[in-house]
Design a protein around this motif. Structure first.
Motif, PDB file in Angstrom:
ATOM      1  N   CYS A   9      -5.330  -4.881  -9.763  1.00 15.76           N
ATOM      2  CA  CYS A   9      -5.164  -3.608 -10.474  1.00 15.76           C
ATOM      3  C   CYS A   9      -4.549  -2.549  -9.559  1.00 15.76           C
ATOM      4  O   CYS A   9      -3.655  -1.800  -9.970  1.00 15.76           O
ATOM      5  CB  CYS A   9      -6.503  -3.133 -11.017  1.00 15.76           C
ATOM      6  SG  CYS A   9      -7.144  -4.119 -12.396  1.00 15.76           S
ATOM      7  N   ALA A  10      -5.026  -2.497  -8.304  1.00 18.96           N
ATOM      8  CA  ALA A  10      -4.509  -1.501  -7.368  1.00 18.96           C
ATOM      9  C   ALA A  10      -3.037  -1.754  -7.050  1.00 18.96           C
ATOM     10  O   ALA A  10      -2.213  -0.833  -7.057  1.00 18.96           O
ATOM     11  CB  ALA A  10      -5.342  -1.509  -6.088  1.00 18.96           C
ATOM     12  N   VAL A  11      -2.710  -3.019  -6.773  1.00 21.29           N
ATOM     13  CA  VAL A  11      -1.316  -3.358  -6.456  1.00 21.29           C
ATOM     14  C   VAL A  11      -0.412  -3.086  -7.660  1.00 21.29           C
ATOM     15  O   VAL A  11       0.691  -2.545  -7.525  1.00 21.29           O
ATOM     16  CB  VAL A  11      -1.211  -4.826  -6.004  1.00 21.29           C
ATOM     17  CG1 VAL A  11       0.248  -5.247  -5.867  1.00 21.29           C
ATOM     18  CG2 VAL A  11      -1.935  -5.023  -4.682  1.00 21.29           C
ATOM     19  N   SER A  12      -0.886  -3.456  -8.859  1.00 16.90           N
ATOM     20  CA  SER A  12      -0.090  -3.208 -10.066  1.00 16.90           C
ATOM     21  C   SER A  12       0.137  -1.722 -10.274  1.00 16.90           C
ATOM     22  O   SER A  12       1.243  -1.296 -10.636  1.00 16.90           O
ATOM     23  CB  SER A  12      -0.791  -3.812 -11.284  1.00 16.90           C
ATOM     24  OG  SER A  12      -0.952  -5.209 -11.134  1.00 16.90           O
ATOM     25  N   ALA A  13      -0.912  -0.925 -10.044  1.00 10.33           N
ATOM     26  CA  ALA A  13      -0.766   0.525 -10.204  1.00 10.33           C
ATOM     27  C   ALA A  13       0.236   1.086  -9.203  1.00 10.33           C
ATOM     28  O   ALA A  13       1.076   1.928  -9.547  1.00 10.33           O
ATOM     29  CB  ALA A  13      -2.123   1.206 -10.034  1.00 10.33           C
ATOM     30  N   ILE A  14       0.166   0.620  -7.951  1.00 13.91           N
ATOM     31  CA  ILE A  14       1.091   1.110  -6.923  1.00 13.91           C
ATOM     32  C   ILE A  14       2.522   0.714  -7.251  1.00 13.91           C
ATOM     33  O   ILE A  14       3.457   1.524  -7.151  1.00 13.91           O
ATOM     34  CB  ILE A  14       0.673   0.579  -5.540  1.00 13.91           C
ATOM     35  CG1 ILE A  14      -0.682   1.183  -5.134  1.00 13.91           C
ATOM     36  CG2 ILE A  14       1.726   0.891  -4.493  1.00 13.91           C
ATOM     37  CD1 ILE A  14      -1.241   0.612  -3.858  1.00 13.91           C
ATOM     38  N   VAL A  15       2.715  -0.551  -7.655  1.00 11.44           N
ATOM     39  CA  VAL A  15       4.068  -1.022  -7.991  1.00 11.44           C
ATOM     40  C   VAL A  15       4.619  -0.253  -9.190  1.00 11.44           C
ATOM     41  O   VAL A  15       5.782   0.170  -9.203  1.00 11.44           O
ATOM     42  CB  VAL A  15       4.046  -2.536  -8.261  1.00 11.44           C
ATOM     43  CG1 VAL A  15       5.390  -3.003  -8.799  1.00 11.44           C
ATOM     44  CG2 VAL A  15       3.705  -3.298  -6.982  1.00 11.44           C
ATOM     45  N   LEU A  16       3.766  -0.049 -10.216  1.00 10.72           N
ATOM     46  CA  LEU A  16       4.213   0.680 -11.403  1.00 10.72           C
ATOM     47  C   LEU A  16       4.581   2.121 -11.050  1.00 10.72           C
ATOM     48  O   LEU A  16       5.621   2.630 -11.482  1.00 10.72           O
ATOM     49  CB  LEU A  16       3.112   0.658 -12.465  1.00 10.72           C
ATOM     50  CG  LEU A  16       3.386   1.432 -13.759  1.00 10.72           C
ATOM     51  CD1 LEU A  16       4.617   0.874 -14.458  1.00 10.72           C
ATOM     52  CD2 LEU A  16       2.174   1.388 -14.673  1.00 10.72           C
TER      53      LEU A  16
END
Length: 455
Positions: A203-210
């Motif tokens: 979730c954290a990585v997805s949020a950062i990438v988004l």
């Protein structure tokens, strides 16, 4: 920055997007992570309960000892059931196991003190007696037990998984009883922790990438917009400079021509003293006229730097009317001086004076055959309104709509920046300017400005 355009704050698109999108993405990521972690935990616990249910049902079906839960008085069934329970007692994970009759009475338990007891409040047991597998997790707090059947577990176990497994008749499918298991699944607990860690990291990585992807898009768009805005301001400044240069060249041509003609007549030396005086007067008038136009242009360029202050509006209007009095007398114009008042407005005195003089001059020019000019000041709760009305020739609706535009003038030699400057300055003082038809003939100009606290 074009001095003739209203000052507006630049939109910091990157900063606004970063703050807003970061907050929204973090909220979504946290909410999604919490939801998925709950689903993952519940699904893994449910799967653990299903595995235990299959084991128990197979164990009790093989020796047909499950019927003991409905017929505890049968000694043979009791013996077979106790043999089966011996296998369960030797399991490592169960901390406690209970067997319930269909009426909720405990007929067997690893905790001997619970045998024969019946717990009236147990929602999970009621669901299991309806044929449903019930699995949930919890923690036992030393200061109090949430269920009576947890007696004896305090101090030995903290986190546990509780499973209620319905025991069914192989032939009819009727619920014979319920087996309850308390487990401390160390391996399952570690697997859940590892799964949750991976989930939150995802979730954290997805949020950062988004966020990074969206920010890059917005940053690129912001850079393009800033370049286009800079080009637009440059184009507007160039267009304004061209219009301003044309206006200055057009309006200074006549005074310069008058000065040249008068100078040539003086150079000839054949003029009388009276004619010489007249030529000098013409030169002086032409220079004064050019100076007034240049002064007005300078005020336009410096207007954004003028600082406003509390101003008594009524005395200022009276002073302007008195200054223009000789001109109005010469043109057979009668005027009315506003009554004295103590209401103050927030404005720049010198600029407000020029605005009032410009409006009075326009009214005078609109009454070449004479007329009447009325000036009044109305004091309201929040605003002060100055009204200057004339009985002149008036104007059409089309002219009235365009009159406040820069470089638009109804006069043959006018710069067309007086009313445009007036409107811009009054709006900078948080007021408004309106021009209306004054029936039966003439025009009225209304200037509304907020009252000051001390006025």
């Amino acid at each position: 920055m074009n001095p003739l355009t209203e000052l507006t704050p630049r939109l910091n698109l990157r900063r606004r997007f970063a703050l807003t999108s970061l907050s929204v993405i973090m909220a979504i990521a946290i909410g999604l992570g919490w939801l998925l972690s709950s689903m993952l935990t519940q699904r893994m616990l449910q799967r653990e309960g299903e595995v235990t249910m299959d084991f128990v049902r197979n164990l009790l079906t093989t020796d047909q000892s499950g019927a003991f839960l409905s017929h505890p008085e049968d000694a043979e069934l009791r013996q077979r059931f106790l043999t089966s329970m011996a296998h369960i007692s030797n399991m490592r994970e169960p901390v406690r196991a209970n067997a319930y009759r269909p009426d909720g009475t405990v007929v067997w338990s690893t905790e001997k003190s619970l045998v024969g007891q019946r717990f009236t409040v147990n929602d999970e047991l009621d669901e299991a007696l309806q044929g449903q597998l019930v699995v949930h997790s919890g923690r036992i707090h030393p200061e109090g037990l949430s269920k009576a059947e947890h007696a004896g577990l305090s101090g030995r176990v903290n986190f546990f998984v509780e499973s209620y497994i319905p025991v069914l008749d192989p032939q009819s499918g009727k619920v014979l009883g319920v087996m309850e298991f308390y487990k401390v699944p160390a391996q399952l607990n570690e697997a859940i922790k590892a799964g949750l860690l991976q989930l939150w990291l995802a979730c954290a990585v997805s949020a950062i990438v988004l966020f990074a992807a969206l920010y890059w898009i917005v940053a690129h768009a912001d850079a393009v917009l800033r370049k286009q805005q800079a080009k637009l301001e440059e184009t507007q400044s160039l267009a304004t400079a061209v219009e301003l240069a044309g206006a200055v060249a057009h309006n200074l041509r006549n005074p310069l021509a008058s000065i040249r003609v008068s100078a040539e007549m003086l150079e000839d030396g054949s003029e009388s003293a009276a004619e010489t005086t007249e030529h000098c007067h013409d030169i002086t008038s032409a220079v004064d006229r050019a100076d007034r136009w240049i002064t007005e242009l300078v005020r336009v360029s410096l207007a954004p730097e003028l600082k406003d202050e509390p101003l008594a509006l009524t005395p200022l209007v009276r002073s302007c009317l008195e200054e223009m009095g000789p001109e109005m007398l010469r043109r057979n114009i009668q005027w009315q001086v506003p009554e004295s008042g103590s209401a103050n407005v927030q404005a720049h005195p010198a600029m407000m004076r020029q605005i009032v003089l410009s409006i009075i001059a326009n009214a005078i020019d609109a009454m070449p055959q004479g007329g009447r000019l009325n000036a009044s000041v109305a004091v309201g709760d929040k605003a002060v309104t100055l009204t200057i009305a004339d009985t002149g020739t008036g104007m059409t609706d089309d002219v009235r709509q365009r009159l406040f535009r820069p470089f638009f003038s109804t006069k043959s030699g006018g710069l067309g920046i007086g009313l445009a400057l007036a409107k811009r300055m009054v709006r900078q003082w948080h007021g408004d300017v309106a021009m209306k038809a004054n029936l039966p003939t003439g025009t009225s100009v209304e200037i509304s400005l907020p009252r000051t606290l001390n006025g």
